[in-house]
Every structure is written in structure tokens, then in C-alpha cells.
Design a protein around this motif. Structure first.
Motif, short mmCIF file in Angstrom:
data_model
loop_
_atom_site.label_atom_id
_atom_site.label_comp_id
_atom_site.label_asym_id
_atom_site.label_seq_id
_atom_site.Cartn_x
_atom_site.Cartn_y
_atom_site.Cartn_z
N GLN A 191 118.12 63.43 86.18
CA GLN A 191 118.39 64.16 87.41
C GLN A 191 117.11 64.49 88.17
O GLN A 191 117.06 64.39 89.40
N ILE A 192 116.07 64.86 87.45
CA ILE A 192 114.79 65.15 88.09
C ILE A 192 114.18 63.89 88.69
O ILE A 192 113.65 63.90 89.80
N LEU A 193 114.26 62.78 87.95
CA LEU A 193 113.72 61.51 88.46
C LEU A 193 114.48 61.05 89.71
O LEU A 193 113.87 60.58 90.67
N MET B 2 118.12 64.78 77.91
CA MET B 2 117.75 63.54 78.56
C MET B 2 118.39 63.46 79.95
O MET B 2 117.81 62.87 80.85
N THR B 3 119.56 64.04 80.10
CA THR B 3 120.24 63.99 81.39
C THR B 3 119.44 64.73 82.47
O THR B 3 119.40 64.27 83.61
N ILE B 4 118.82 65.84 82.10
CA ILE B 4 118.04 66.59 83.08
C ILE B 4 116.84 65.77 83.55
O ILE B 4 116.43 65.86 84.72
N PHE C 173 114.76 55.05 81.87
CA PHE C 173 115.33 56.25 81.27
C PHE C 173 116.85 56.23 81.30
O PHE C 173 117.51 56.71 80.38
N ASN C 174 117.42 55.67 82.35
CA ASN C 174 118.87 55.61 82.46
C ASN C 174 119.47 54.67 81.43
O ASN C 174 120.61 54.85 81.02
N SER C 175 118.72 53.68 80.99
CA SER C 175 119.24 52.76 80.00
C SER C 175 119.42 53.41 78.62
O SER C 175 120.13 52.89 77.78
N PHE C 176 118.78 54.55 78.39
CA PHE C 176 118.90 55.25 77.12
C PHE C 176 120.12 56.17 77.06
O PHE C 176 120.42 56.73 76.02
N ILE C 177 120.80 56.36 78.19
CA ILE C 177 121.96 57.25 78.23
C ILE C 177 123.22 56.40 78.09
O ILE C 177 123.38 55.37 78.72
#
Length: 62
Positions: free
Chosen positions: A6-8, A1-3, A57-61
Motif C-alpha cells: 500500500q505504501i509503494l 507485507m500488505t502495508i 513485492f506484490n508477487s509475494f502476496i
């Protein structure tokens, strides 16, 4: 999920740079606003979408 984050973020940075350069050039060019108005609005919409998608997406990390 981190990648994915980073791509976004990379896509957001690149697209932001293109908009920062492209929009003032369009405004400074005589007669270009009428031709490029829809392109600028579309670019602003894509940028807003990238910001929202990156935030979601960041809220899921943790």
C-alpha cells in the motif's frame, strides 16, 4: 507485507502525478529542457524502479 504494498502504490501514485504535471510544464517552458533534462531522466528512472519494486513485492502476496 500488505502495508508495504500500500505504501509503494501510494508513492507510485503521488510520483506519477508529479511527473504528469511536471514533464509537460518543462516541455512547454522555453529553454527549460536543457536545464531539466537530467532531472526528467532521473524521475523516469525512479518511476520505473517503483513499478518494478511494487511488482516484485506484490508477487509475494497470495
Amino acid at each position: 507485507m500488505t502495508i508495504v504494498i500500500q505504501i509503494l502504490v501510494l508513492a507510485l501514485v503521488i510520483f506519477s502525478t508529479l511527473l504528469v504535471v511536471g514533464i509537460p510544464v518543462t516541455f512547454a517552458s522555453p529553454g527549460q529542457w536543457e536545464k531539466s533534462k537530467n532531472l526528467i531522466y532521473t524521475g523516469a528512472g525512479i518511476w520505473t524502479g517503483l513499478v518494478l519494486i511494487t511488482g516484485i513485492f506484490n508477487s509475494f502476496i497470495n
